[in-house]
Design a protein around this motif. Structure first.
Motif, PDB file in Angstrom:
ATOM      1  N   ASN A  48       1.260  15.559   2.008  1.00 45.57           N
ATOM      2  CA  ASN A  48      -0.179  15.345   1.853  1.00 45.57           C
ATOM      3  C   ASN A  48      -0.958  16.469   2.539  1.00 45.57           C
ATOM      4  O   ASN A  48      -1.929  16.997   1.990  1.00 45.57           O
ATOM      5  CB  ASN A  48      -0.546  14.013   2.531  1.00 45.57           C
ATOM      6  CG  ASN A  48      -1.228  13.081   1.586  1.00 45.57           C
ATOM      7  OD1 ASN A  48      -1.470  13.425   0.432  1.00 45.57           O
ATOM      8  ND2 ASN A  48      -1.555  11.899   2.065  1.00 45.57           N
ATOM      9  N   ALA A  82      -2.783  -0.418  -1.221  1.00 43.91           N
ATOM     10  CA  ALA A  82      -2.057   0.837  -1.456  1.00 43.91           C
ATOM     11  C   ALA A  82      -2.098   1.641  -0.156  1.00 43.91           C
ATOM     12  O   ALA A  82      -2.326   2.842  -0.152  1.00 43.91           O
ATOM     13  CB  ALA A  82      -2.650   1.612  -2.639  1.00 43.91           C
ATOM     14  N   ALA A  83      -1.860   0.912   0.931  1.00 44.08           N
ATOM     15  CA  ALA A  83      -2.060   1.455   2.282  1.00 44.08           C
ATOM     16  C   ALA A  83      -1.090   2.574   2.602  1.00 44.08           C
ATOM     17  O   ALA A  83      -1.379   3.428   3.459  1.00 44.08           O
ATOM     18  CB  ALA A  83      -1.892   0.325   3.300  1.00 44.08           C
ATOM     19  N   ILE A 107       2.704  -2.053  -2.434  1.00 45.13           N
ATOM     20  CA  ILE A 107       3.784  -2.594  -3.255  1.00 45.13           C
ATOM     21  C   ILE A 107       5.138  -2.019  -2.851  1.00 45.13           C
ATOM     22  O   ILE A 107       6.177  -2.586  -3.171  1.00 45.13           O
ATOM     23  CB  ILE A 107       3.492  -2.320  -4.755  1.00 45.13           C
ATOM     24  CG1 ILE A 107       4.262  -3.276  -5.642  1.00 45.13           C
ATOM     25  CG2 ILE A 107       3.761  -0.876  -5.125  1.00 45.13           C
ATOM     26  CD1 ILE A 107       3.777  -3.279  -7.089  1.00 45.13           C
ATOM     27  N   ASN A 108       5.111  -0.898  -2.118  1.00 46.39           N
ATOM     28  CA  ASN A 108       6.352  -0.181  -1.829  1.00 46.39           C
ATOM     29  C   ASN A 108       6.773  -0.354  -0.364  1.00 46.39           C
ATOM     30  O   ASN A 108       6.131   0.165   0.540  1.00 46.39           O
ATOM     31  CB  ASN A 108       6.144   1.305  -2.155  1.00 46.39           C
ATOM     32  CG  ASN A 108       7.445   2.072  -2.121  1.00 46.39           C
ATOM     33  OD1 ASN A 108       8.197   1.976  -1.163  1.00 46.39           O
ATOM     34  ND2 ASN A 108       7.701   2.822  -3.166  1.00 46.39           N
ATOM     35  N   ALA A 135      -1.543  -4.653  -6.052  1.00 40.63           N
ATOM     36  CA  ALA A 135      -3.010  -4.665  -6.125  1.00 40.63           C
ATOM     37  C   ALA A 135      -3.509  -5.533  -7.277  1.00 40.63           C
ATOM     38  O   ALA A 135      -4.643  -6.002  -7.261  1.00 40.63           O
ATOM     39  CB  ALA A 135      -3.519  -3.231  -6.298  1.00 40.63           C
ATOM     40  N   PHE A 152      -6.546   6.810  -2.695  1.00 40.02           N
ATOM     41  CA  PHE A 152      -5.548   7.496  -3.516  1.00 40.02           C
ATOM     42  C   PHE A 152      -4.507   6.503  -4.048  1.00 40.02           C
ATOM     43  O   PHE A 152      -3.334   6.857  -4.195  1.00 40.02           O
ATOM     44  CB  PHE A 152      -4.880   8.643  -2.728  1.00 40.02           C
ATOM     45  CG  PHE A 152      -5.881   9.613  -2.175  1.00 40.02           C
ATOM     46  CD1 PHE A 152      -6.731  10.300  -3.029  1.00 40.02           C
ATOM     47  CD2 PHE A 152      -6.013   9.814  -0.813  1.00 40.02           C
ATOM     48  CE1 PHE A 152      -7.688  11.180  -2.539  1.00 40.02           C
ATOM     49  CE2 PHE A 152      -6.961  10.691  -0.303  1.00 40.02           C
ATOM     50  CZ  PHE A 152      -7.799  11.368  -1.169  1.00 40.02           C
ATOM     51  N   ASN A 156      -2.675   4.681  -9.389  1.00 35.15           N
ATOM     52  CA  ASN A 156      -1.265   4.335  -9.564  1.00 35.15           C
ATOM     53  C   ASN A 156      -1.074   2.945 -10.148  1.00 35.15           C
ATOM     54  O   ASN A 156       0.040   2.556 -10.499  1.00 35.15           O
ATOM     55  CB  ASN A 156      -0.546   4.403  -8.207  1.00 35.15           C
ATOM     56  CG  ASN A 156      -0.547   5.813  -7.668  1.00 35.15           C
ATOM     57  OD1 ASN A 156       0.045   6.708  -8.260  1.00 35.15           O
ATOM     58  ND2 ASN A 156      -1.258   6.033  -6.566  1.00 35.15           N
ATOM     59  N   VAL A 157      -2.151   2.206 -10.209  1.00 36.31           N
ATOM     60  CA  VAL A 157      -2.084   0.819 -10.664  1.00 36.31           C
ATOM     61  C   VAL A 157      -2.144   0.798 -12.196  1.00 36.31           C
ATOM     62  O   VAL A 157      -2.894   1.553 -12.800  1.00 36.31           O
ATOM     63  CB  VAL A 157      -3.294   0.058 -10.056  1.00 36.31           C
ATOM     64  CG1 VAL A 157      -3.494  -1.284 -10.701  1.00 36.31           C
ATOM     65  CG2 VAL A 157      -3.119  -0.070  -8.539  1.00 36.31           C
TER      66      VAL A 157
HETATM   67  C1  SAM Z   1      -0.842   8.316  -2.948  1.00 33.68           C
HETATM   68  S1  SAM Z   1      -0.307   6.941  -1.979  1.00 33.68           S
HETATM   69  C2  SAM Z   1      -1.708   6.643  -0.964  1.00 33.68           C
HETATM   70  C3  SAM Z   1      -1.342   6.098   0.373  1.00 33.68           C
HETATM   71  C4  SAM Z   1      -2.495   5.986   1.376  1.00 33.68           C
HETATM   72  N1  SAM Z   1      -3.534   5.077   0.921  1.00 33.68           N
HETATM   73  C5  SAM Z   1      -3.100   7.339   1.664  1.00 33.68           C
HETATM   74  O1  SAM Z   1      -4.237   7.555   1.285  1.00 33.68           O
HETATM   75  O2  SAM Z   1      -2.418   8.172   2.265  1.00 33.68           O
HETATM   76  C6  SAM Z   1      -0.378   5.645  -3.144  1.00 33.68           C
HETATM   77  C7  SAM Z   1       0.192   4.324  -2.650  1.00 33.68           C
HETATM   78  O3  SAM Z   1      -0.096   3.340  -3.639  1.00 33.68           O
HETATM   79  C8  SAM Z   1       0.980   2.410  -3.639  1.00 33.68           C
HETATM   80  N2  SAM Z   1       0.923   1.647  -4.888  1.00 33.68           N
HETATM   81  C9  SAM Z   1       1.225   2.061  -6.129  1.00 33.68           C
HETATM   82  N3  SAM Z   1       1.030   1.081  -7.013  1.00 33.68           N
HETATM   83  C10 SAM Z   1       0.583   0.001  -6.318  1.00 33.68           C
HETATM   84  C11 SAM Z   1       0.204  -1.316  -6.681  1.00 33.68           C
HETATM   85  N4  SAM Z   1       0.230  -1.717  -7.944  1.00 33.68           N
HETATM   86  N5  SAM Z   1      -0.195  -2.145  -5.702  1.00 33.68           N
HETATM   87  C12 SAM Z   1      -0.229  -1.764  -4.408  1.00 33.68           C
HETATM   88  N6  SAM Z   1       0.129  -0.524  -4.001  1.00 33.68           N
HETATM   89  C13 SAM Z   1       0.526   0.352  -4.946  1.00 33.68           C
HETATM   90  C14 SAM Z   1       2.193   3.296  -3.485  1.00 33.68           C
HETATM   91  O4  SAM Z   1       3.331   2.577  -3.110  1.00 33.68           O
HETATM   92  C15 SAM Z   1       1.698   4.290  -2.441  1.00 33.68           C
HETATM   93  O5  SAM Z   1       1.997   3.872  -1.151  1.00 33.68           O
END
Ligand code: SAM
Length: 262
Positions: A48, A82-83, A107-108, A135, A152, A156-157
């Motif tokens: 990042n 999506a923490a 979710i991960n 989410a 961010f 991804n959702v």
């Molecule tokens: C690019 S990272 C962002 C992490 C953090 N929020 C940041 O800004 O550094 C995206 C995150 O979204 C999570 N994610 C993806 N799809 C998701 C979903 N449907 N529900 C919850 N989290 C999700 C991923 O597992 C990942 O940890």
């Protein structure tokens, strides 16, 4: 350079969804996203910083400034969806007073585990909760939180409108929704540089620093497949939020959207 991204809404009705610039079956998309983040979890923070030259930190600071968590004892419950590795929660808890608590939901499990370690190391775990959750179907009761952040993560959702409805459902009346996401840059020259960085530099950086170009190609493509600022603001309004506004960061490379559950 890559071709134009597909319309993110396209294919909705025939069961397909955009995964970067590819079309995949909607029900397999989240699994592919999860693979991406399981692959990058250990190096996510390093990458990042490398990919954004540290800018993501400033943008997250802007998000927390806008959130403005109370510095007093007053109870304030934040959910950060999506923490991932916990950046937003860390900043919110450092910025807020002793009444400020954060629930990190992702979710991960691999990403969230890194977040849990970081909050522990920062001595903030006592004011934090952790939940594995999607989410699109949050494992929380209605009207539980004062504020909802997602950084961010929303791109991804698979079903963004479902995730927005869930955000509204878990917010109290008077609660705030804030979303930090990459967006559309329309500043001449900067947009060209940004394209070059996205499609030529980032996948190579991913290959060099993290040993995998493909996940980073997805991350870049998913940015381009995401709706622009105005269209996303419209989606937030359609989910029932009011007073929807947004701020561009770096000419629109990223944007913060805000809405209220009133
Ligand atoms: C690019 S990272 C962002 C992490 C953090 N929020 C940041 O800004 O550094 C995206 C995150 O979204 C999570 N994610 C993806 N799809 C998701 C979903 N449907 N529900 C919850 N989290 C999700 C991923 O597992 C990942 O940890």
């Amino acid at each position: 350079m890559s071709t134009a991204p597909p319309d993110p809404a396209a294919g909705k009705d025939n069961g397909t969804a955009a995964f970067g610039f590819r079309k995949v079956a909607a029900q397999t998309r989240q699994g592919l996203v999860n693979e991406v983040f399981s692959t990058v979890a250990a190096r996510y923070d390093l990458m990042n910083d490398l990919m954004s030259a540290g800018l993501h930190r400033l943008w997250k600071d802007d998000l927390i400034t806008w959130l403005n968590p109370p510095r007093s004892q007053r109870p304030f419950e934040l959910i950060d969806v999506a923490a991932g590795t916990g950046d937003v929660a860390l900043k919110a808890l450092r910025g807020g007073g002793p009444g400020c608590r954060a629930t990190l939901c992702d979710i991960n499990p691999a990403m969230l585990e890194v977040g849990r370690d970081r909050l522990r190391q920062a001595g903030l775990a006592a004011r934090a909760g952790f939940a594995i959750g999607n989410a699109e179907a949050l494992p929380f009761a209605d009207q539980r939180f004062d504020a909802f952040t997602i950084a961010f993560g929303i791109r991804n959702v698979t079903r963004i409108d479902t995730a927005l409805a869930e955000a509204r459902r878990v917010l109290k009346r008077g609660g705030r929704f804030l979303c930090l996401e990459f967006s559309c840059c329309d500043v001449p020259v900067l947009d060209r540089l940004y394209d070059f960085h996205s499609f030529e530099v980032i996948p190579r950086l991913g290959a060099l620093a993290a040993g995998a170009a493909e996940p980073y190609r997805y991350l870049v493509e998913s940015i381009r497949a995401f709706p622009d600022q105005r269209r996303f603001a419209g989606m937030i309004g359609k989910a029932g939020f009011q007073r929807v506004t947004f701020r561009n960061l770096m000419g629109g490379i990223a944007a913060i959207h805000s809405g209220w559950r009133l």
